[in-house]
Design a protein around this motif. Structure first.
Motif, PDB file in Angstrom:
ATOM      1  N   LEU A 148       2.902 -17.924 -42.279  1.00 42.69           N
ATOM      2  CA  LEU A 148       2.259 -17.716 -41.124  1.00 42.69           C
ATOM      3  C   LEU A 148       3.105 -16.745 -40.065  1.00 42.69           C
ATOM      4  O   LEU A 148       2.295 -15.929 -39.659  1.00 42.69           O
ATOM      5  CB  LEU A 148       2.087 -19.185 -40.078  1.00 42.69           C
ATOM      6  CG  LEU A 148       1.102 -19.987 -40.505  1.00 42.69           C
ATOM      7  CD1 LEU A 148       1.345 -21.504 -39.643  1.00 42.69           C
ATOM      8  CD2 LEU A 148      -0.288 -19.423 -40.102  1.00 42.69           C
ATOM      9  N   ALA A 149       4.543 -16.812 -40.141  1.00 40.79           N
ATOM     10  CA  ALA A 149       5.213 -15.923 -39.367  1.00 40.79           C
ATOM     11  C   ALA A 149       5.171 -14.694 -39.954  1.00 40.79           C
ATOM     12  O   ALA A 149       5.005 -13.548 -39.118  1.00 40.79           O
ATOM     13  CB  ALA A 149       6.734 -16.490 -39.453  1.00 40.79           C
ATOM     14  N   VAL A 150       5.086 -14.356 -41.448  1.00 41.29           N
ATOM     15  CA  VAL A 150       4.794 -13.076 -41.881  1.00 41.29           C
ATOM     16  C   VAL A 150       3.426 -12.362 -41.655  1.00 41.29           C
ATOM     17  O   VAL A 150       3.376 -11.256 -41.204  1.00 41.29           O
ATOM     18  CB  VAL A 150       5.041 -12.981 -43.289  1.00 41.29           C
ATOM     19  CG1 VAL A 150       4.708 -11.741 -44.097  1.00 41.29           C
ATOM     20  CG2 VAL A 150       6.412 -13.528 -43.759  1.00 41.29           C
ATOM     21  N   PHE A 151       2.450 -13.278 -41.740  1.00 40.56           N
ATOM     22  CA  PHE A 151       1.111 -12.740 -41.306  1.00 40.56           C
ATOM     23  C   PHE A 151       1.005 -12.256 -39.866  1.00 40.56           C
ATOM     24  O   PHE A 151       0.737 -11.129 -39.485  1.00 40.56           O
ATOM     25  CB  PHE A 151       0.076 -13.672 -41.525  1.00 40.56           C
ATOM     26  CG  PHE A 151      -1.351 -13.551 -41.212  1.00 40.56           C
ATOM     27  CD1 PHE A 151      -2.140 -13.293 -42.601  1.00 40.56           C
ATOM     28  CD2 PHE A 151      -1.850 -13.316 -40.139  1.00 40.56           C
ATOM     29  CE1 PHE A 151      -3.240 -12.628 -42.403  1.00 40.56           C
ATOM     30  CE2 PHE A 151      -3.269 -12.850 -39.931  1.00 40.56           C
ATOM     31  CZ  PHE A 151      -4.072 -12.686 -41.138  1.00 40.56           C
ATOM     32  N   ILE A 152       1.412 -13.113 -39.046  1.00 44.99           N
ATOM     33  CA  ILE A 152       1.509 -12.865 -37.432  1.00 44.99           C
ATOM     34  C   ILE A 152       2.162 -11.558 -37.260  1.00 44.99           C
ATOM     35  O   ILE A 152       1.715 -10.594 -36.589  1.00 44.99           O
ATOM     36  CB  ILE A 152       1.904 -14.030 -36.596  1.00 44.99           C
ATOM     37  CG1 ILE A 152       1.047 -15.162 -36.900  1.00 44.99           C
ATOM     38  CG2 ILE A 152       1.928 -13.681 -35.260  1.00 44.99           C
ATOM     39  CD1 ILE A 152       1.303 -16.318 -36.214  1.00 44.99           C
ATOM     40  N   LEU A 153       3.452 -11.521 -37.431  1.00 46.56           N
ATOM     41  CA  LEU A 153       4.382 -10.347 -37.296  1.00 46.56           C
ATOM     42  C   LEU A 153       3.888  -9.073 -38.002  1.00 46.56           C
ATOM     43  O   LEU A 153       3.870  -8.140 -37.410  1.00 46.56           O
ATOM     44  CB  LEU A 153       5.773 -10.662 -37.896  1.00 46.56           C
ATOM     45  CG  LEU A 153       6.500 -11.766 -37.037  1.00 46.56           C
ATOM     46  CD1 LEU A 153       7.638 -12.103 -37.590  1.00 46.56           C
ATOM     47  CD2 LEU A 153       6.660 -11.227 -35.412  1.00 46.56           C
ATOM     48  N   GLY A 154       3.351  -9.347 -39.350  1.00 48.29           N
ATOM     49  CA  GLY A 154       2.909  -8.114 -39.953  1.00 48.29           C
ATOM     50  C   GLY A 154       1.472  -7.671 -39.345  1.00 48.29           C
ATOM     51  O   GLY A 154       1.484  -6.395 -39.086  1.00 48.29           O
ATOM     52  N   VAL A 155       0.633  -8.399 -38.641  1.00 40.55           N
ATOM     53  CA  VAL A 155      -0.415  -7.814 -38.167  1.00 40.55           C
ATOM     54  C   VAL A 155      -0.253  -7.267 -36.606  1.00 40.55           C
ATOM     55  O   VAL A 155      -0.662  -6.077 -36.248  1.00 40.55           O
ATOM     56  CB  VAL A 155      -1.558  -9.039 -37.589  1.00 40.55           C
ATOM     57  CG1 VAL A 155      -2.901  -8.604 -36.922  1.00 40.55           C
ATOM     58  CG2 VAL A 155      -2.201  -9.513 -39.211  1.00 40.55           C
ATOM     59  N   TRP A 156       0.898  -7.875 -36.021  1.00 37.92           N
ATOM     60  CA  TRP A 156       1.607  -7.541 -34.788  1.00 37.92           C
ATOM     61  C   TRP A 156       2.084  -6.002 -34.894  1.00 37.92           C
ATOM     62  O   TRP A 156       1.537  -4.996 -34.303  1.00 37.92           O
ATOM     63  CB  TRP A 156       2.473  -8.133 -34.204  1.00 37.92           C
ATOM     64  CG  TRP A 156       3.153  -7.691 -32.978  1.00 37.92           C
ATOM     65  CD1 TRP A 156       2.666  -7.520 -31.768  1.00 37.92           C
ATOM     66  CD2 TRP A 156       4.474  -7.094 -32.916  1.00 37.92           C
ATOM     67  NE1 TRP A 156       3.414  -6.758 -30.903  1.00 37.92           N
ATOM     68  CE2 TRP A 156       4.614  -6.481 -31.658  1.00 37.92           C
ATOM     69  CE3 TRP A 156       5.613  -7.052 -33.913  1.00 37.92           C
ATOM     70  CZ2 TRP A 156       5.735  -6.180 -31.193  1.00 37.92           C
ATOM     71  CZ3 TRP A 156       6.889  -6.381 -33.188  1.00 37.92           C
ATOM     72  CH2 TRP A 156       6.826  -6.074 -32.086  1.00 37.92           C
ATOM     73  N   VAL A 157       2.831  -5.736 -36.002  1.00 36.28           N
ATOM     74  CA  VAL A 157       3.225  -4.475 -36.137  1.00 36.28           C
ATOM     75  C   VAL A 157       2.273  -3.222 -36.622  1.00 36.28           C
ATOM     76  O   VAL A 157       2.405  -2.088 -35.856  1.00 36.28           O
ATOM     77  CB  VAL A 157       4.152  -4.428 -37.500  1.00 36.28           C
ATOM     78  CG1 VAL A 157       4.801  -3.107 -37.830  1.00 36.28           C
ATOM     79  CG2 VAL A 157       5.565  -5.365 -36.946  1.00 36.28           C
ATOM     80  N   LEU A 158       1.312  -3.829 -37.471  1.00 39.57           N
ATOM     81  CA  LEU A 158       0.438  -2.736 -38.079  1.00 39.57           C
ATOM     82  C   LEU A 158      -0.834  -2.555 -37.065  1.00 39.57           C
ATOM     83  O   LEU A 158      -1.206  -1.563 -37.139  1.00 39.57           O
ATOM     84  CB  LEU A 158      -0.169  -3.098 -39.321  1.00 39.57           C
ATOM     85  CG  LEU A 158       1.006  -3.205 -40.552  1.00 39.57           C
ATOM     86  CD1 LEU A 158       0.433  -3.623 -41.837  1.00 39.57           C
ATOM     87  CD2 LEU A 158       1.705  -1.583 -40.862  1.00 39.57           C
ATOM     88  N   GLY A 159      -1.188  -3.468 -36.514  1.00 37.10           N
ATOM     89  CA  GLY A 159      -2.586  -3.446 -35.693  1.00 37.10           C
ATOM     90  C   GLY A 159      -2.318  -3.636 -34.261  1.00 37.10           C
ATOM     91  O   GLY A 159      -2.950  -3.009 -33.313  1.00 37.10           O
ATOM     92  N   ILE A 160      -1.670  -4.851 -33.752  1.00 40.35           N
ATOM     93  CA  ILE A 160      -1.544  -5.129 -32.414  1.00 40.35           C
ATOM     94  C   ILE A 160      -0.738  -4.261 -31.418  1.00 40.35           C
ATOM     95  O   ILE A 160      -1.027  -3.839 -30.311  1.00 40.35           O
ATOM     96  CB  ILE A 160      -1.359  -6.595 -32.261  1.00 40.35           C
ATOM     97  CG1 ILE A 160      -2.555  -7.370 -32.884  1.00 40.35           C
ATOM     98  CG2 ILE A 160      -0.935  -6.819 -30.941  1.00 40.35           C
ATOM     99  CD1 ILE A 160      -2.042  -8.946 -32.867  1.00 40.35           C
ATOM    100  N   ARG A 161       0.521  -3.997 -31.877  1.00 39.98           N
ATOM    101  CA  ARG A 161       1.481  -3.311 -31.192  1.00 39.98           C
ATOM    102  C   ARG A 161       0.919  -2.142 -30.588  1.00 39.98           C
ATOM    103  O   ARG A 161       1.397  -1.913 -29.095  1.00 39.98           O
ATOM    104  CB  ARG A 161       2.893  -3.085 -31.904  1.00 39.98           C
ATOM    105  CG  ARG A 161       4.102  -2.675 -31.188  1.00 39.98           C
ATOM    106  CD  ARG A 161       5.142  -2.538 -32.045  1.00 39.98           C
ATOM    107  NE  ARG A 161       5.087  -1.645 -33.118  1.00 39.98           N
ATOM    108  CZ  ARG A 161       5.168  -0.405 -33.367  1.00 39.98           C
ATOM    109  NH1 ARG A 161       5.265   0.177 -32.265  1.00 39.98           N
ATOM    110  NH2 ARG A 161       5.010   0.297 -34.315  1.00 39.98           N
TER     111      ARG A 161
END
Length: 385
Positions: free
Chosen positions: A320-333
């Motif tokens: 869950l943490a890897v998914f959330i942080l990955g999406v944040w870095v690539l798409g959300i940030r």
């Protein structure tokens, strides 16, 4: 559209600005075989973790998932550039699908005996079918011709090395594996820097979204298994129902998080496209591992697993943490304001350490619900009113 006497369409580069470009039925059909491969990889990871073979299971899962992800991603980026949907294109795509199914049959030997021979042979078959596509594209690629030939030559060379690696002793195989994975990743970088192939941002990100839904479906399967187990274990009924609820909430939350930003804006240049494409390995692998983590937690609650708390809970909080942080870095940030860029990564970190806090089920769900609520409140910067 012109065709040859063999009813083949010239494989010219597709227009990256083509209106209403969407995933084809062939691409959706292609994705179906990956449901099988991802499911088997997740099941094997679950077995390895439940039996206490944590490091071995994670390493094998990472290797197997690389083959699944890389085969899918290479086809997807080729299709966005050169999809003709004629009979030869379909036949070569179906050949790749057959390779995926054979690869799926080699996943269990890879986990149980470190025997990667079936997996590698199936992988090579898939990749060589794509080489045929690149060679065909080179005939009508125009300015992208050099890139298509580098793709074809580079992929062929690496596949020959994969086959040669089967002759190595086991002690040297894993060193060769790291080198060959790096070589696979290098081919697109070299090819695209010599003659960029066109990609359609909306089409590519739609394909990534569809694959995300496939791997998230595995966590829903874990939720269903929790409910089934609850029906047969009255003693742990409350805990199992709680876990089933968490699985549903977690899957819905990460779906919400993933599809919050406009992903097509994340691939506006070659460098960002490579980061987006390669970075999705961690997002996809984490989503596939989530169901394994849920199944591990079920084993602990029913007294069947070797892992104990709090370590068993990390089996689902880490994905869950890897998914959330990955999406944040690539798409959300890049598309979010300060509030979202504070709350989303914080949610990922809190989910990660949640097993160290006494009530993991309820707290994980609460963290995810709060993160989603903030995303509902705040909009991406280019959609803000």
């Amino acid at each position: 559209m012109t065709t040859s006497r063999f009813r083949l369409v010239p494989m010219r580069p597709r227009d990256p600005g083509e209106e209403r470009r969407a995933a084809s039925t062939l691409e959706l059909f292609f994705d179906l075989v990956f449901v099988v491969a991802v499911s088997i990889a997740s099941v094997q990871l679950h077995h390895a973790l439940s039996e206490g073979h944590v490091l071995d299971g994670i390493v094998n899962y990472a290797i197997v998932f690389f083959g699944i992800w890389w085969a899918w991603m290479n086809f997807t980026w080729f299709a966005t550039s050169f999809d003709t949907d004629d009979w030869l294109y379909r036949v070569l795509t179906i050949m790749q699908m057959g390779g995926v199914l054979v690869l799926a049959s080699g996943i269990q030997p890879a986990f149980d005996d470190h025997d990667f021979s079936v997996l590698i042979i199936a992988y090579v078959v898939m990749r060589l079918a794509l080489v045929a596509q690149w060679l065909r594209a080179s005939r009508s690629a125009g300015p992208a011709r050099r890139a298509t030939l580098i793709y074809a030559g580079g992929i062929t060379l690496v596949q020959a090395l994969w086959l040669a690696s089967l002759l190595l002793p086991r002690s040297m195989f894993f060193v060769a594996l790291v080198v060959l994975v790096a070589a696979e990743l290098a081919v697109p970088i070299v090819a695209e820097r010599t003659g960029t192939t066109p990609w359609h941002p909306h089409h590519i990100t739609e394909r990534y979204g569809l694959f995300t839904l496939i791997v998230l479906g595995e966590s829903l399967l874990g939720s269903a298994n929790a409910i089934i187990e609850a029906l047969h274990d009255n003693e742990g009924l409350g805990s199992l129902i709680g876990l089933a609820s968490l699985a549903l909430i977690a899957t819905a939350a990460v779906w919400w998080i993933y599809f919050w930003p406009p992903h097509h804006r994340a691939i506006s240049s070659l460098g960002r496209s490579l980061a987006y494409g390669y970075g999705h390995y961690f997002i996809f692998a984490a989503a596939g591992a989530l169901s394994a983590g849920i199944e591990v937690e079920i084993d602990v609650l029913t007294g069947q697993g070797e892992l104990h708390q709090p370590w068993a809970s990390f089996a689902y909080t880490i994905p869950l943490a890897v998914f959330i942080l990955g999406v944040w870095v690539l798409g959300i940030r890049p598309r979010a304001d300060r509030i979202v860029n504070a709350v989303v990564p914080l949610a990922g970190v809190l989910v990660l350490i949640d097993p160290l806090i006494p009530v993991p089920f309820a707290l994980t769900a609460l963290i995810l619900v709060v993160a989603v609520a903030v995303l509902v409140w705040r909009r991406p910067l280019d959609q803000a009113v």
